[in-house]
Design a protein around this motif. Structure first.
Motif, PDB file in Angstrom:
ATOM      1  N   SER A   1       0.859  -1.192   0.000  1.00  0.00           N
ATOM      2  CA  SER A   1       0.000   0.000   0.000  1.00  0.00           C
ATOM      3  C   SER A   1       0.888   1.233   0.000  1.00  0.00           C
ATOM      4  N   ILE A   2       0.519   2.181  -0.835  1.00  0.00           N
ATOM      5  CA  ILE A   2       1.302   3.411  -0.948  1.00  0.00           C
ATOM      6  C   ILE A   2       0.371   4.586  -0.664  1.00  0.00           C
ATOM      7  N   VAL A   3       0.804   5.459   0.228  1.00  0.00           N
ATOM      8  CA  VAL A   3       0.015   6.669   0.511  1.00  0.00           C
ATOM      9  C   VAL A   3       0.918   7.889   0.310  1.00  0.00           C
ATOM     10  N   PRO A   4       0.717   8.623  -0.786  1.00  0.00           N
ATOM     11  CA  PRO A   4       1.568   9.786  -1.025  1.00  0.00           C
ATOM     12  C   PRO A   4       0.999  11.051  -0.375  1.00  0.00           C
ATOM     13  N   SER A   5       1.883  11.946  -0.017  1.00  0.00           N
ATOM     14  CA  SER A   5       1.441  13.285   0.398  1.00  0.00           C
ATOM     15  C   SER A   5       2.549  14.261  -0.002  1.00  0.00           C
ATOM     16  N   VAL A   6       2.261  15.532   0.163  1.00  0.00           N
ATOM     17  CA  VAL A   6       3.199  16.543  -0.314  1.00  0.00           C
ATOM     18  C   VAL A   6       3.461  17.544   0.811  1.00  0.00           C
TER      19      VAL A   6
ATOM     20  N   MET B   1      -6.603  -1.009 -17.783  1.00  0.00           N
ATOM     21  CA  MET B   1      -7.103   0.325 -18.141  1.00  0.00           C
ATOM     22  C   MET B   1      -6.632   1.365 -17.114  1.00  0.00           C
ATOM     23  N   TYR B   2      -6.608   0.978 -15.856  1.00  0.00           N
ATOM     24  CA  TYR B   2      -6.174   1.912 -14.803  1.00  0.00           C
ATOM     25  C   TYR B   2      -4.672   2.194 -14.947  1.00  0.00           C
ATOM     26  N   GLN B   3      -3.922   1.156 -15.313  1.00  0.00           N
ATOM     27  CA  GLN B   3      -2.471   1.356 -15.515  1.00  0.00           C
ATOM     28  C   GLN B   3      -2.235   2.353 -16.646  1.00  0.00           C
ATOM     29  N   LEU B   4      -3.040   2.216 -17.685  1.00  0.00           N
ATOM     30  CA  LEU B   4      -2.935   3.129 -18.827  1.00  0.00           C
ATOM     31  C   LEU B   4      -3.260   4.563 -18.397  1.00  0.00           C
ATOM     32  N   CYS B   5      -4.289   4.703 -17.584  1.00  0.00           N
ATOM     33  CA  CYS B   5      -4.692   6.042 -17.125  1.00  0.00           C
ATOM     34  C   CYS B   5      -3.652   6.647 -16.185  1.00  0.00           C
ATOM     35  N   ASP B   6      -3.011   5.820 -15.359  1.00  0.00           N
ATOM     36  CA  ASP B   6      -1.919   6.326 -14.509  1.00  0.00           C
ATOM     37  C   ASP B   6      -0.866   6.974 -15.409  1.00  0.00           C
ATOM     38  N   ARG B   7      -0.555   6.287 -16.504  1.00  0.00           N
ATOM     39  CA  ARG B   7       0.522   6.740 -17.382  1.00  0.00           C
ATOM     40  C   ARG B   7       0.092   7.919 -18.253  1.00  0.00           C
TER      41      ARG B   7
ATOM     42  N   ASP C   1      -7.487  -1.507  -6.373  1.00  0.00           N
ATOM     43  CA  ASP C   1      -7.194  -0.226  -7.036  1.00  0.00           C
ATOM     44  C   ASP C   1      -6.599   0.842  -6.128  1.00  0.00           C
ATOM     45  N   LYS C   2      -6.313   0.500  -4.875  1.00  0.00           N
ATOM     46  CA  LYS C   2      -5.936   1.526  -3.883  1.00  0.00           C
ATOM     47  C   LYS C   2      -4.693   2.321  -4.249  1.00  0.00           C
ATOM     48  N   ASN C   3      -3.791   1.762  -5.047  1.00  0.00           N
ATOM     49  CA  ASN C   3      -2.521   2.462  -5.310  1.00  0.00           C
ATOM     50  C   ASN C   3      -2.527   3.304  -6.583  1.00  0.00           C
ATOM     51  N   HIS C   4      -3.595   3.266  -7.367  1.00  0.00           N
ATOM     52  CA  HIS C   4      -3.576   3.991  -8.646  1.00  0.00           C
ATOM     53  C   HIS C   4      -3.711   5.498  -8.436  1.00  0.00           C
ATOM     54  N   PRO C   5      -2.748   6.281  -8.933  1.00  0.00           N
ATOM     55  CA  PRO C   5      -2.911   7.732  -8.824  1.00  0.00           C
ATOM     56  C   PRO C   5      -4.107   8.228  -9.626  1.00  0.00           C
ATOM     57  N   SER C   6      -4.449   7.508 -10.702  1.00  0.00           N
ATOM     58  CA  SER C   6      -5.570   7.952 -11.544  1.00  0.00           C
ATOM     59  C   SER C   6      -6.908   7.879 -10.808  1.00  0.00           C
ATOM     60  N   VAL C   7      -7.019   6.969  -9.845  1.00  0.00           N
ATOM     61  CA  VAL C   7      -8.303   6.831  -9.129  1.00  0.00           C
ATOM     62  C   VAL C   7      -8.382   7.924  -8.063  1.00  0.00           C
TER      63      VAL C   7
ATOM     64  N   ARG D   1     -12.876   4.059   5.726  1.00  0.00           N
ATOM     65  CA  ARG D   1     -12.084   3.313   6.716  1.00  0.00           C
ATOM     66  C   ARG D   1     -10.994   2.474   6.054  1.00  0.00           C
ATOM     67  N   ILE D   2     -11.306   1.841   4.935  1.00  0.00           N
ATOM     68  CA  ILE D   2     -10.357   0.852   4.397  1.00  0.00           C
ATOM     69  C   ILE D   2      -9.442   1.412   3.318  1.00  0.00           C
ATOM     70  N   ASP D   3      -9.764   2.562   2.742  1.00  0.00           N
ATOM     71  CA  ASP D   3      -8.881   3.083   1.694  1.00  0.00           C
ATOM     72  C   ASP D   3      -7.670   3.739   2.350  1.00  0.00           C
ATOM     73  N   PRO D   4      -6.478   3.206   2.137  1.00  0.00           N
ATOM     74  CA  PRO D   4      -5.304   3.814   2.774  1.00  0.00           C
ATOM     75  C   PRO D   4      -5.150   5.288   2.381  1.00  0.00           C
ATOM     76  N   GLN D   5      -5.576   5.636   1.161  1.00  0.00           N
ATOM     77  CA  GLN D   5      -5.448   7.030   0.709  1.00  0.00           C
ATOM     78  C   GLN D   5      -6.664   7.881   1.082  1.00  0.00           C
ATOM     79  N   ASN D   6      -7.662   7.257   1.676  1.00  0.00           N
ATOM     80  CA  ASN D   6      -8.860   7.973   2.131  1.00  0.00           C
ATOM     81  C   ASN D   6      -9.411   8.946   1.083  1.00  0.00           C
ATOM     82  N   ARG D   7      -9.660   8.437  -0.106  1.00  0.00           N
ATOM     83  CA  ARG D   7     -10.186   9.266  -1.190  1.00  0.00           C
ATOM     84  C   ARG D   7     -11.637   9.680  -0.912  1.00  0.00           C
ATOM     85  N   PRO D   8     -12.104  10.728  -1.586  1.00  0.00           N
ATOM     86  CA  PRO D   8     -13.522  11.067  -1.517  1.00  0.00           C
ATOM     87  C   PRO D   8     -14.397   9.900  -2.005  1.00  0.00           C
ATOM     88  N   VAL D   9     -15.617   9.866  -1.484  1.00  0.00           N
ATOM     89  CA  VAL D   9     -16.550   8.773  -1.797  1.00  0.00           C
ATOM     90  C   VAL D   9     -17.865   9.388  -2.277  1.00  0.00           C
TER      91      VAL D   9
END
Ligand code: BDP
Length: 582
Positions: free
Chosen positions: A191-196, A338-344, A386-392, A423-431
């Motif tokens: 699991s990867i959780v990026p921040s800046v 498809m998600y990999q393509l969208c990341d790129r 899909d938790k690690n895709h930046p596109s999502v 609760r379960i999304d490590p990146q806690n995206r909007p829902v």
């Protein structure tokens, strides 16, 4: 769940090709291609309208060079339910047609031939997602309730699939099947959780592994330079002067996490970006983001819903051509590739569960039929995948449920899923959840989502053809949503246009009307500053079940099914490329 890749410690053996296939009420075996839906491969009504079990079989051999390795059989998706037999032994079952599943088959020897049999069930009902009707009323069928002869006829429809949704019920082994190998001690999840922080990219990671080793993680940039590294099952890596992942018109920069665990090696691409809802704005990397894009389908004339990377690439190219930056995986999770393509490619995704059709009425309150635990299982599987895709950037819990007739039941049902996703999304995206055209004043659910997403057909399914009146009605509703104080996306609006049908005076089904319809709705959207996105329905024409409202499928596409642009595609392109809508 990790996507299978070949590295110096792992291999992937594809089982794509011609398999044996039969309908379960037949003895004889036919040939079929995997991965693809079976429905359009066999030129018979039976394949198109079949309702029940089918069987796929083939044999395979894992080479002796893999004998010291752990072996896993993995299916990208089998629609809808699957039972898998290896050498006659039932080794796994999976419910749900749009998410991957896998099973460890290390106990089966290398160097010998094994028989693989997959039983697939394409039946849909009130306990599946998406939903099938059980009462003999097709979604877009002519209902005529109460006429005795019609009612008697409807009773005879039992045993057929009656989708309560507007896309063809394509089925079969629709996505990649493979056997992948790993060392005995292996990495099983990351699991990867990026921040800046200022110009520093902060990457929090967590690894799940089987064995006694300690992982070593290296972050590599696009020039193959190691920019950070750390030992441990979890930790925080800092990348100075990080390049952020940005949707167009930025650069979708990807870093790679190289993970070493004993002799196992795995690599995962990820982006450094943040996603946040703030007031009535949707922020990516702290900047306001406006969703320009469409709803889509996985749909093509021969493969049906089968994975087609060539088509995916073409579609991403056409999204760029339109000036779009996003799409929604209406109405089910798409193939991982498809998600990999969208990341790129820097395309943003609203990732949707296959929860469509929860809107039957009367005694059949969908919220009391016991779908909740299954729905929740699918949400877990989606986020695991899909938790690690930046596109999502956002999860959609489902499309167009009935939130009006059982408002309190609906709220409890969807709120539990909403909380689970957070609760379960490590990146806690909007829902979010996509709201059907309804009496929005009674709906208690849509307004509680992080982003209000609504599908509206003013001027099409209601106030048909009268765009001046339709605009006023839409404005009246928009005034309601403005008071809710959340960001708003019009996730569907559209008009069917038969490709090549023209009219001097634009009327419904002509290409000219489709353009005027979209422009009318856009005019209203532009009056409200809490609007953060517009997704005309649909990217391209697509296949549906037959019915009196569908002439060769749904024609609300900006493109025809073969991806020829309609007039509306040029109109949308003019708007998205020329107008500065942030
Ligand atoms: C919406 C549905 C979508 C349909 C569309 C339509 O979300 O699946 O295809 O209407 O009728 O209600 O075109």
């Amino acid at each position: 769940m990790l996507y299978p890749i070949t590295t110096e410690s792992r291999s992937v053996i594809s089982l794509a090709g011609i398999w044996k296939f039969r309908f379960c009420d037949e003895e004889e075996w036919r040939s079929i291609y995997v991965p693809a839906s079976f429905n359009n491969q066999i030129p018979e009504a039976k394949a198109r309208f079949y309702c029940g079990m089918v069987e796929y079989k083939r044999s395979f051999c894992v080479p002796n060079i893999c004998s010291n390795q752990r072996k896993v059989l993995r299916f990208g998706a089998v629609t809808h339910d699957a039972e898998v037999f290896l050498d006659g032994i039932l080794i796994t079952k999976h419910k749900g047609g749009f998410l991957p599943f896998e099973i460890d088959i290390s106990n089966f020897s290398c160097g010998t031939t094994h028989s693989l049999l997959v039983r697939v069930d394409n039946r849909i009902n009130h306990h599946t997602l998406p939903i099938g009707n059980e009462a003999g009323i097709a979604f877009f069928g002519s209902d005529n309730p109460g006429i005795p002869s019609v009612e008697h006829g409807k009773a005879k429809l039992a045993g057929q699939n009656l989708p309560n949704f507007d896309f063809f019920n394509y089925a079969g082994i629709t996505r990649s099947v493979c056997i992948y190998t790993t060392p005995a001690e292996y990495i099983s999840d990351v699991s990867i959780v990026p921040s800046v922080e200022g110009s520093t990219g902060v990457v929090q990671y967590e690894i799940v592994a089987t064995g006694n080793g300690i992982p070593f993680v290296e972050i590599v940039d696009e020039n193959e330079q190691v920019v950070a590294s750390l030992e441990g099952m979890k930790g925080i890596l800092r990348i100075e002067n990080a390049t952020l992942w940005n949707p167009k018109p930025g650069i979708p920069y990807l870093y790679t996490a190289r993970i070493n665990y004993g002799i196992d090696k795995y690599e995962l691409s990820f982006g450094i970006r943040t996603v946040e809802v703030s007031g009535t704005s949707f922020l990516i990397n702290g900047r306001k983001f406006y969703f320009k894009g469409t709803g889509k389908h996985e749909d093509s004339p021969i493969r049906g819903r089968g994975i087609d990377q060539c088509l995916n690439l073409k579609d991403i190219g056409l999204l760029h051509w339109l000036g779009a930056n996003s799409f929604r995986t209406s109405h089910y999770p798409y193939a991982e590739e498809m998600y990999q393509l969208c990341d790129r490619e820097g395309i943003v995704i609203i990732d949707e569960l296959p929860a469509v059709g929860l809107n039957f009425q009367g005694a059949l309150n969908p919220y009391r039929l016991g779908n909740a635990s299954y729905h929740s299982k699918l949400l877990q599987e989606l986020i695991d995948r899909d938790k690690n895709h930046p596109s999502v950037v956002m999860w959609s819990l489902g499309n167009e449920p009935d939130t009006e007739h059982f408002p309190a039941d609906a709220y409890h049902y969807w709120h539990a899923l909403y909380m689970q996703a957070h609760r379960i999304d490590p990146q806690n995206r909007p829902v979010t959840m996509i709201c059907c055209q309804n009496d929005y004043t009674k709906d208690l659910t849509t307004r509680t989502m992080d982003v209000v997403c609504v599908n509206r057909y003013y001027g099409w399914y209601n106030l048909s053809g009268n765009l001046a009146v339709a605009k006023d009605a839409f404005r009246e509703e928009m005034n309601f949503w403005r008071n809710i104080g959340k960001p708003f996306i019009l996730t569907e609006y559209g008009a069917d246009a038969i490709p090549g049908m023209h009219a001097v005076v634009p009327e419904m089904f002509s290409e000219e009307f489709q353009v005027e319809y979209l422009e009318a709705m856009n005019e209203v959207l532009d009056e409200y500053d809490f609007v953060v996105g517009e997704h005309p329905w649909n990217f391209a024409d697509f296949d549906t079940q037959q019915g009196p409202m569908r002439a060769g499928g749904n024609h609300k596409g900006l493109f025809s099914r073969d991806r020829t642009p309609k007039m509306a595609a040029y109109a949308v392109q003019r708007r998205w490329k020329c107008k500065n809508i942030e």
